[in-house]
Enzyme design. Structure first.
Site, mmCIF file in Angstrom:
data_model
loop_
_atom_site.group_PDB
_atom_site.id
_atom_site.type_symbol
_atom_site.label_atom_id
_atom_site.label_comp_id
_atom_site.label_asym_id
_atom_site.label_seq_id
_atom_site.Cartn_x
_atom_site.Cartn_y
_atom_site.Cartn_z
ATOM 1 N N THR A 1 0.830 -1.202 0.000
ATOM 2 C CA THR A 1 0.000 0.000 0.000
ATOM 3 C C THR A 1 0.865 1.253 0.000
ATOM 4 O O THR A 1 0.628 2.204 -0.751
ATOM 5 C CB THR A 1 -0.934 0.008 1.226
ATOM 6 O OG1 THR A 1 -1.815 -1.115 1.139
ATOM 7 C CG2 THR A 1 -1.759 1.275 1.279
ATOM 8 N N ASP B 1 -5.018 -2.968 -3.483
ATOM 9 C CA ASP B 1 -5.048 -4.324 -2.949
ATOM 10 C C ASP B 1 -5.482 -5.417 -3.922
ATOM 11 O O ASP B 1 -4.893 -6.485 -3.941
ATOM 12 C CB ASP B 1 -5.959 -4.365 -1.726
ATOM 13 C CG ASP B 1 -5.781 -5.617 -0.888
ATOM 14 O OD1 ASP B 1 -4.651 -6.120 -0.811
ATOM 15 O OD2 ASP B 1 -6.769 -6.091 -0.308
#
Length: 526
Positions: free
Chosen positions: A241, A255
Site C-alpha cells: 500500500t 489491494d
C-alpha cells in the site's frame, strides 16, 4: 427516513423484514452508527468502530459447498475446505433467521471497474458500520444504475448469530464463512470483522475470472503520466500500500485487481490500510485520507477523539477503510492499460536477498508461485526469530483454484505484453537493519523510469538473482549487493543456503503438477 426499495427484496428468503435502509449516504450511515452506539467519531471526523472479539479474518472457518460443477475446479485442502449442501442449508437457515424480523441494511455495489469483467454484488447486514465498510470498499453504482440493479451474488452477513452445533456438524468453530457458488450466495456468522466481506468477494473474483481467461491478482497498482502501469504484489507488511501510493503516480488501487484484454482494473472502490504506528511524515497520503467518511477499526482514542496509532492494546491489526477519492492522485475510472512493470515485494528477514533484482520469465513464475516473505520477532506472539512465509501468488488464502492456474495466466500476460518483472526486498540487510524507505523508493524509481536497465548487473550465488551494482538515489550503492552488508562471508553463505533450502522445500508441491515447464529450474540451486 425513507429509502428506495431494492429490486428482488422478495427473493431474499427473509421474513417480517423491518425497515430496509438501502444504499444510504455517508451522512445517513454516520448518523445511524452514532445513534446506535456502534461508532464514535474521531477528531478528524472519522467513524471509529470495534469489530468485536475478531480483529482479523477466520481462515479456518471458510468453506465451499462441495457440488458440481464448482468442485471440479476448486483446489481442495486446508485453505478451501468442503462443506456438504445439507450443512450449508442449515447454516443458511440460521443466517436468514438472524436477519429476519430486523431492520436491515442493503448495499448494492460492483466488484470490478471493467465493464467486461465486473460483478454485481448485494450485501445484507443488520449493522450500520458494516454497510459503511461495504460502501467504502466496493464500487458505488449511480442512482440510475441502482434502478435496474440485479445482483450476480448475494452476501448474507448474520454476524450476530453463531453456530452452536458446530461440533456435531464436524466444523472448526461456531464461526462460519461459507460460499455456495452454484447458488451465488455467501453467508457469514459469528464474526463481525468487515474484512470477511471484502476478502470473500475477492475469493469469488479469484474463482470467476480465471475461468474466463482473465487474471485476478492480490496486488496494488498505479499509473504514471505516460500511462505506464506498475503492479505491486506483496504480503502484509511488505509495503504494498505504501509504495503504490505515490504523489507522482495515480493510484489505481491498493489491494485487488484484475487483468483482462483491456488492461488492469481495480476490483474495489476504496482502500484498506493498516494504521499501526501510522505517522503523517512517513505516509502523508494515507494519514490525510483519515477524515469524514473513512472508517477506523479497533483503534484507541482519547476523550477528544485523538487516535493513538501506536496503541495496539486491542490488536496489531488496526485498520482504516476509505473511499479511493480520499487519495488526491487516484485514477478516477479505476482502470488503465496493460502493465509495463511488475514488482514482487518481499520482506526478507534473513538479509540475503538483494534490495532489487531483475527476473527473467521463468524466475517471475517461480517467485510468483513462491510468494515469499518473512515474519520477524515480535510481530506475533511466540515468534522469537525470523520465520519464512510462503503464500502462493502472494495471496494463497484467497485462491479457490490451484495456484498454477494463476501463474500460467501471468506468464501468458507477461509474454503478450512484454512486461518487466522485478523482486524488491523491503526487509533487512546483513547487519539486521531494514531497508530505508528512501532507498526502496530509489529502487522503485529506477524500475519506473527505466534507468535500472542501464546499470551493470552482478549475480547472487545459489539464487542466481541479478542485481544492479549502482542506481541513482541509493544512499550507498554497496548495499545493492547483500553480501556487502555482512561482516562474515561464511555466515552470509550459510544463511543464503539455509533460505534456499526453505524455498526448495516449499516448491516441492508444484513439481508434479504437469507444468508446461519446470518451475523449480528457475529457483535456487544447492
Amino acid at each position: 427516513m425513507s429509502t428506495p426499495t431494492p429490486n428482488g427484496l422478495d427473493k431474499l428468503g427473509l421474513e417480517n423484514i423491518g425497515k430496509v435502509y438501502y444504499n444510504l449516504s455517508y451522512d445517513e450511515l454516520q448518523a445511524h452508527e452514532v445513534n446506535k452506539n456502534e461508532c464514535k467519531i474521531s477528531s478528524t471526523g472519522t467513524a471509529m468502530c470495534d469489530t468485536g472479539i475478531f480483529t482479523g479474518r477466520s481462515p479456518k472457518d471458510k468453506y465451499f459447498v462441495d457440488q458440481v460443477p464448482s468442485n471440479e475446479h476448486i483446489s481442495w485442502g486446508d485453505i478451501n475446505k468442503k462443506i456438504d449442501k445439507e450443512k450449508f442449508d442449515t447454516l443458511f437457515d440460521l443466517t436468514k433467521k438472524q436477519l429476519s424480523g430486523k431492520d436491515i441494511y442493503i448495499m448494492d455495489v460492483y466488484a470490478g471497474a471493467s465493464d467486461a469483467s465486473k460483478k454485481s454484488v448485494r450485501f445484507i447486514s443488520e449493522v450500520a458500520w458494516q454497510a459503511h465498510f461495504v460502501k467504502n470498499m466496493f464500487i458505488r453504482p449511480t442512482e440510475e444504475e441502482l434502478k435496474t440493479f440485479e445482483p450476480d451474488f448475494v452476501v448474507y452477513n448474520g454476524c450476530k448469530t453463531t453456530n452452536e452445533n458446530y461440533k456435531a456438524m464436524d466444523l472448526h468453530s461456531d464461526v462460519y464463512v461459507c460460499f455456495n457458488i452454484e447458488e451465488n450466495i455467501s453467508i457469514i456468522g459469528g464474526t463481525w470483522y468487515g474484512g470477511e466481506m471484502k476478502k470473500g468477494i475477492f475469493s469469488m473474483m479469484n474463482y470467476w475470472l480465471p475461468l474466463e481467461g482473465k487474471l485476478s491478482m492480490h496486488c496494488s497498482a498505479n499509473v504514471g503520466k505516460d500511462d505506464d502501469v506498475c503492479l505491486f504484489f506483496g504480503l502484509s507488511g511488505t509495503g504494498k500500500t505504501t509504495l503504490s501510493t505515490d504523489p507522482e503516480r495515480a493510484l489505481i488501487g491498493d489491494d485487488e485487481h484484475g487483468w483482462d484484454d483491456n488492461g488492469v482494473f481495480n476490483f474495489e472502490g476504496g482502500c484498506y490500510a493498516k494504521v499501526i504506528d501510522l505517522k503523517e511524515e512517513n505516509e502523508p497520503e494515507i494519514f490525510g485520507a483519515i477524515v469524514k467518511d473513512a472508517l477506523l477499526e479497533n483503534v484507541v482514542a482519547d476523550a477528544s477523539g485523538n487516535v493513538d496509532y501506536s496503541d495496539i492494546s486491542k490488536t496489531q491489526n488496526t485498520r482504516v477503510s476509505y473511499p479511493i477519492e480520499h487519495i488526491v492522485n487516484h485514477k478516477k475510472d479505476l482502470q488503465a492499460g496493460h502493465p509495463s512493470n511488475i514488482i514482487f515485494l518481499s520482506y526478507d528477514a534473513f538479509g540475503v536477498l538483494p534490495p532489487v533484482s531483475k527476473l527473467n520469465r521463468e524466475q517471475a513464475m517461480y517467485y510468483f508461485l513462491s510468494g515469499y516473505t518473512a515474519k520477524v520477532a515480535g510481530t506475533e506472539r511466540g515468534i522469537t526469530e525470523p520465520v519464512t512465509t510462503f503464500s502462493a501468488c502472494f495471496g494463497e488464502a484467497f485462491l479457490p483454484l490451484h495456484p498454477t492456474k494463476y501463474a500460467k495466466l501471468l506468464g501468458k500476460k507477461i509474454d503478450e505484453h512484454n512486461v518487466n518483472v522485478y523482486l524488491v526486498n523491503t526487509g533487512l540487510n546483513g547487519a539486521g537493519k531494514r531497508m530505508s524507505i528512501k532507498d526502496t523508493r530509489a529502487c522503485i524509481n529506477g524500475i519506473l523510469n527505466g534507468s535500472i536497465n542501464d546499470a551493470e548487473f552482478d549475480t547472487v550465488p545459489v539464487f542466481n538473482l541479478k542485481f544492479p551494482t549502482s542506481l541513482n538515489g541509493i544512499t550507498n550503492n554497496s548495499i545493492l549487493n547483500p553480501m556487502s552488508t555482512w561482516e562474515s562471508k561464511e555466515k552470509f553463505d550459510e544463511t543464503l543456503r539455509s533460505l534456499a533450502g526453505k524455498f526448495i522445500e516449499n516448491f516441492d508441491r508444484y513439481n508434479d503438477n504437469g507444468s508446461e515447464f519446470d518451475y523449480s529450474a528457475a529457483g535456487p540451486k544447492l
